[in-house]
Design a protein around this motif. Structure first.
Motif, PDB file in Angstrom:
ATOM      1  N   LYS A   1     -20.055  23.950 -22.258  1.00 52.68           N
ATOM      2  CA  LYS A   1     -20.616  22.830 -23.375  1.00 52.68           C
ATOM      3  C   LYS A   1     -19.741  21.284 -22.973  1.00 52.68           C
TER       4      LYS A   1
ATOM      5  N   TYR B   1     -36.446  23.029 -16.887  1.00 49.22           N
ATOM      6  CA  TYR B   1     -35.972  23.013 -18.064  1.00 49.22           C
ATOM      7  C   TYR B   1     -35.582  24.551 -17.993  1.00 49.22           C
ATOM      8  N   LYS B   2     -34.755  25.261 -17.088  1.00 48.52           N
ATOM      9  CA  LYS B   2     -34.501  26.700 -16.960  1.00 48.52           C
ATOM     10  C   LYS B   2     -33.357  25.921 -17.650  1.00 48.52           C
ATOM     11  N   GLU B   3     -31.946  27.089 -17.957  1.00 46.30           N
ATOM     12  CA  GLU B   3     -30.798  26.328 -18.395  1.00 46.30           C
ATOM     13  C   GLU B   3     -30.144  27.198 -18.325  1.00 46.30           C
ATOM     14  N   GLU B   4     -28.842  27.727 -18.545  1.00 41.38           N
ATOM     15  CA  GLU B   4     -28.527  29.407 -18.785  1.00 41.38           C
ATOM     16  C   GLU B   4     -27.416  28.916 -20.125  1.00 41.38           C
ATOM     17  N   LYS B   5     -27.255  30.025 -20.665  1.00 44.47           N
ATOM     18  CA  LYS B   5     -26.227  29.751 -21.709  1.00 44.47           C
ATOM     19  C   LYS B   5     -25.494  29.262 -21.220  1.00 44.47           C
ATOM     20  N   LYS B   6     -24.365  28.476 -21.978  1.00 46.81           N
ATOM     21  CA  LYS B   6     -22.923  28.233 -21.056  1.00 46.81           C
ATOM     22  C   LYS B   6     -22.199  28.927 -22.283  1.00 46.81           C
TER      23      LYS B   6
END
Ligand SMILES: Nc1ncnc2c1ncn2[C@@H]1O[C@H](COP(=O)(O)OP(=O)(O)O)[C@@H](O)[C@H]1O
Ligand code: SF4
Ligand code: SF4
Ligand SMILES: [Mg+2]
Lengths: 674, 297
Positions: free
Chosen positions: B17, B7-12
């Motif tokens: 994107k 569930y970890k996901e960085e702002k892209k």
């Protein structure tokens, strides 16, 4: 053996992730449902309880598949059965009442017709017999005058009545097993108690076995003979209802019971840390390890097995359950709240009325609101700096409406809202200056709705900081991280989107956003009702801590009297937009009370088999407040006659400073209330 | 506490994107096919003037209706012009006009839809009714009228097409805005006192953008068909501009003995429509938007 009606054996259900891993939703579940017993399955959202209940009628949700095991009903495996054969069982032998079943009735068909359809489908009765059966069923679910109900449409019934019809339809096929998935969630407190009582009656009367699925231990406690506790797709505890509730020997259940607010306890219960892990993220070891108070090194590396303890007639999945066996009972301690509420008045509502009525052209021209019977009327409350005042009442009682007016989202019809003794806040948003808007912040019930799904946590918290304080760059970043720390979230949350957070974490972000504005007053609208039980106490404790740090005033709206009891200094009880009772929470929770408060208190469901709800009034739902007299006249069991229908009751003060609005003198009121 | 990796996901960044969306689109066979076709057409449109082997308007009666050969790959038409040259240049015309037409449709449709969803009530009703009334006129008649009054220049065609294909976008944008507007995060922003512009820009547009873009992509393929029909009827771009609709119209009578003159533009047109359609579909799926319930209007 004949007395087992459903046998679940080593059942595993799961799905395949995008990366192709097999992720388990249910892990090796085995249990038996006996004839005539009611089994409660309890767990938080995502624990797999609904998946299990659905599997018990041979249904696996789209996207999931059976990995192993079986669900035996009459010695045939439902999960391998052809759909033609399943059709013969569903509805006839096994019936299900899903969540919101009442709302799922076909809106344009009469109740009688819909039950008749169910009968045609699930029984072999002829037309005459069916007609008789319809009124029999409606009688059984205790709907008043079955003949007239049968001719009504669903929307002409209240939520509780609709749920009763759903029960009647489920009983149409005289099933041996009734599965109920959160059948009372979403209903009002008072209605909930009535529906549960009906289910108890039906279980006794018909001997139907029931499986009752819920996240609410309070509801489970009222109906179950046996309780299964699920966590992360596993059964962690299973045993007789009373033992589970009184002496839970699994750390999860133990912690959960300790963290649920009770009516009898003023103050905040201990909270359980963390939240349930997402499916597929457990690395090995006990799935409860992160949150467990009893864990040791062993738990980190090895997974405990479900172990049956013969002497306790209980199964438990824990290495260290013996530590808990020794503890005789759950001893719940609460942290007394110490509010430094000052004598200084911060917000004053006087004679406030609010109306949703559509305005006629003439009124629009003169910019006035005319409505003789507004949704909310005559609200007088004086709120002191630093206190927590709660507004309680059933849904539709006008709690949110009042908050909206305070926030400026809704114009008041009459009356004054004053901040800090001299600032007039009766105007709506457009007329308030930015500082008036800053001092009042809102936190909503459902963080899924209140956080923009396209913003990161950082962007969400930055909004008020930029708007009110014009922060930029490093300073903005620093403030955001500070706020996150205050709500106990690490810095790495800044780049996450709401969908990557658990319910509790989302609500923390919403809390951080509210505090970012450095407000004087925070309006909390049912802030814990959408949260899982195990995180509810943590959010309440956080709110309390922040309040102590910042001296904020809370206006706390809730339908849950136990939660209100835990956090508030003062309580105002509302019925149909009119105040019934206002006083310090210690006193509101003691008798004498307003007859409506009595109804609310009686309906609270506690996770204790010894405390049964008291059903004082009917669970009717009124569409609008009465034009004249007492707002509660339509449901009051103690109505004293014409005076209640004609005259607005006077405020009376009890010895403890509790104000009650009723025509019955205080002394008389107390007589039947203890 | 364990930080769960799934569930970890960085702002892209926007670029990251976009490339992720394209990868998701291409991971399905239909998306991959659609994208390949579309990209092929786009590349061709860019380079066609430089690679065209012949002059698209050079008429040579001696070369009339030649069958495909090494010199004239797709043969020649009734005026002796090279069909291959005209086909690849025709794609350029069609893509340019409909691309800018779609942009215009997106712009006015999106903005008006958001506006209607936002204000609601009477104004919304009235505006929607006007839009409906305007567009209940058969578009082809209206187009004929416009073109006969104003001529068939690109400056007329692009806005006219954009106008007529914006209607569906108005509806989608309005519905999406309606859904968003009721959410508590809008209430929250209003209660904080954000300006209307800030609410539209920060809260609403990010949440309706995807739905509008998908609708726009769908409209694009419809517009292409519409544009080619106009040309076919002689109301699109005027000769000798190379254009598929015109080419089909001119050569269709010669079908029985000079099939090549008509096959090439037909293949070009239908493959581009299919390409855009498949791409739009994959785009919708990659964004998690379910279009199955919404039939194209
Ligand atoms: N936007 C609205 N338009 C008309 N009536 C409304 C609106 N919102 C709420 N109401 C009505 O006002 C009453 C009080 O609602 P609300 O304040 O939401 O109650 P609560 O928060 O206590 O559940 C209800 O009867 C409800 O139907
Ligand atoms: S096995 Fe260990 S970590 Fe798991 S519940 Fe028991 S004590 Fe806690
Ligand atoms: S005033 Fe009458 S109707 Fe109202 S609560 Fe008292 S007794 Fe009941
Ligand atoms: Mg509410």
């Amino acid at each position: 053996m004949t007395d087992t009606i459903q046998k679940v054996k080593n059942l595993s259900i799961g799905f395949r992730s995008k990366k192709g891993e097999e992720i388990l939703i249910l892990k090796n579940i085995s249990t038996n449902i006996k004839k005539g017993e009611t089994v409660g399955i309890v767990g938080e959202s995502g624990s797999g309880k609904s998946t299990l209940a659905l599997a018990m009628m041979g249904y696996v949700k789209h996207g999931l598949y059976t990995i192993g095991g079986e669900c035996q009903f009459n010695s045939s495996n439902l999960l391998k059965m052809k759909s033609k054969d399943l059709e013969k069982i569903r509805g006839r032998k096994i019936a299900m009442i899903p969540q919101n079943a009442g709302q799922a009735l076909t809106p344009n068909l009469k109740i009688g017709y819909q039950i008749d359809e169910a009968l045609q489908l699930h029984s072999d009765l002829n037309e005459k017999e069916r007609e008789k059966k319809i009124s029999e069923l409606l009688n059984k679910v205790r709907l008043p005058s079955p003949e007239t109900i049968a001719l009504r449409y669903p929307h002409e019934l209240s939520g509780g009545q609709q749920q009763r019809v759903a029960v009647a339809m489920a009983l149409a096929g005289t099933p041996d097993l009734l599965l109920l998935d959160e059948p009372t969630t979403g209903l009002d407190v008072t209605t909930q108690a009535h529906v549960l009582e009906l289910l108890n009656f039906i279980a006794k009367d018909t001997g139907t076995s029931m499986v009752y699925v819920s996240h609410d231990l309070g509801a489970i406690a009222q109906v179950s003979d046996r309780i299964i506790v699920m966590y992360s797709g596993e059964i962690v505890l299973e045993g007789p209802s009373r033992d589970i509730l009184k002496r839970p020997i699994h750390p999860y259940t133990h912690g959960l019971l300790k963290s649920i607010p009770k009516l009898s306890l003023a103050g905040l219960p201990d909270s359980m840390p963390g939240s349930q892990p997402q499916p597929g993220t457990i690395q090995g070891g006990c799935s409860f390890f992160d949150r467990c108070n009893f864990s040791d090194e062993n738990c980190k590396h090895n997974s405990p097995q479900l172990e049956f303890l013969e002497d306790l007639n209980t199964s438990v999945r824990c290495f260290n359950y013996e530590k808990l066996v020794k503890e005789s009972q759950v001893s719940q301690t609460v942290n007394k709240i110490k509010n430094k509420s000052q004598d200084k008045e911060i917000l004053n509502l006087s004679e406030v009325s609010i109306s949703y009525a559509k305005q006629k052209l003439l009124d629009q021209v003169f910019n006035r609101i005319s409505d003789n019977n507004p949704t909310v009327k005559d609200i007088n409350i004086n709120i002191k700096k630093g206190e927590t005042i709660a507004l309680v009442g059933e849904s539709g009682s006008g709690k949110s409406t009042i908050l909206k007016s305070i926030a400026g989202l809704l114009r008041t019809k009459d009356g004054l809202i004053r901040f800090d003794e001299n600032r007039n806040l009766s105007s709506d948003l457009k007329e308030r200056d930015p500082n008036d808007l800053r001092i009042i912040q809102l936190i909503f019930q459902n963080p899924d709705e209140s956080l923009n799904p396209n913003h990161t946590v950082e962007e969400i918290i930055a909004q008020p900081l930029k708007l009110y304080f014009g922060l930029k760059g490093e300073e903005l970043k620093k403030n955001i991280i500070d706020l996150l720390q205050k709500v106990r979230l690490g810095e790495f949350y800044t780049s996450r989107y709401p969908r990557q957070l658990s319910g509790g974490e989302k609500q923390r972000v919403a809390v951080a956003r509210a505090f970012a504005a450095k407000p004087d007053i925070i309006l909390c609208d049912e802030v814990t009702s959408a949260l899982d039980v195990s995180v509810q106490a943590a959010v309440l404790n956080l709110l309390q801590q922040l309040k102590e740090d910042f001296g904020t005033t809370y206006i706390f709206v809730s339908h849950d009297l136990a939660v209100v009891r835990a956090i508030s200094d003062r309580v105002a009880v509302l019925y149909q937009g009119r105040l019934c009772e206002v006083g310090p929470s210690n006193d509101v929770y003691k008798f004498p009370s307003h007859p409506y408060t009595e109804v609310l208190l009686g309906a609270v469901l506690e996770p204790d088999p010894d405390i049964k709800p008291k059903l004082v009034a009917e669970d009717i739902v009124e569409e609008r407040p009465p034009e004249k007299g007492c707002s509660f006249q339509g449901r009051c069991s103690r109505i004293v006659g014409d005076i209640c229908k004609k005259e607005i009751p006077p405020w009376q003060l009890t010895d403890s400073g509790n104000a009650i609005r009723c025509h019955i003198p205080i002394k008389e009121l107390q007589k039947e209330q203890f | 506490m364990k930080v769960d990796n799934i569930y970890k996901e960085e702002k892209k960044s926007a670029f990251a994107k976009l490339s992720e969306i394209i990868i998701t689109m291409a991971s399905r066979p239909s998306g991959l096919i659609g994208l390949s076709i579309l990209v092929f057409h786009i590349i061709l449109a860019f380079i066609s003037p430089y690679i065209a082997p012949h002059d698209f308007k050079a008429i040579d009666p001696t070369l009339m209706l030649q069958a495909p050969s090494a010199e004239y790959w797709f043969g020649t038409d009734d005026l002796g012009r090279d069909v291959f040259t005209r086909t690849i240049l025709g794609g350029r015309t069609a893509l340019t006009i409909t691309f800018f037409g779609s942009l215009i449709a997106l712009l006015w449709g999106g903005l008006l839809g958001i506006f209607c969803g936002l204000v609601g009530g009477k104004i919304d009703d009235v505006v929607m009714r006007i839009v409906d009334a305007f567009l209940s006129i058969p578009w082809i008649l209206a187009m004929l009228l416009i073109v006969s009054l104003l001529g068939t220049s690109t400056e007329v065609l692009i806005p006219a097409l954009g106008f007529f294909y914006g209607k569906g976008i108005v509806r989608v944008a309005r519905a999406a805005t309606h859904d968003v507007i009721a959410k508590d995060f809008i209430v929250s922003a209003r209660a904080r006192g954000h300006s209307n512009f800030s609410i539209i820009w920060n809260e609403i547009i990010p949440n309706v953008r995807d739905a509008i873009l998908v609708e726009g992509a769908m409209r694009w393929s419809w517009m292409l068909l519409g544009f080619s029909s106009l040309s076919f009827l002689g109301f699109g771009v005027s000769p000798p501009t190379p254009d598929w609709g015109l080419m089909i119209s001119n050569a269709r009578g010669l079908m029985s003995f000079a099939y090549w003159a008509v096959i090439a533009p037909i293949v070009g047109l239908s493959s581009l429509i299919i390409g855009i359609n498949l791409t739009a579909d994959a785009f919708a799926k990659a964004l998690g938007i379910d279009r199955s319930t919404k039939a194209p209007v």
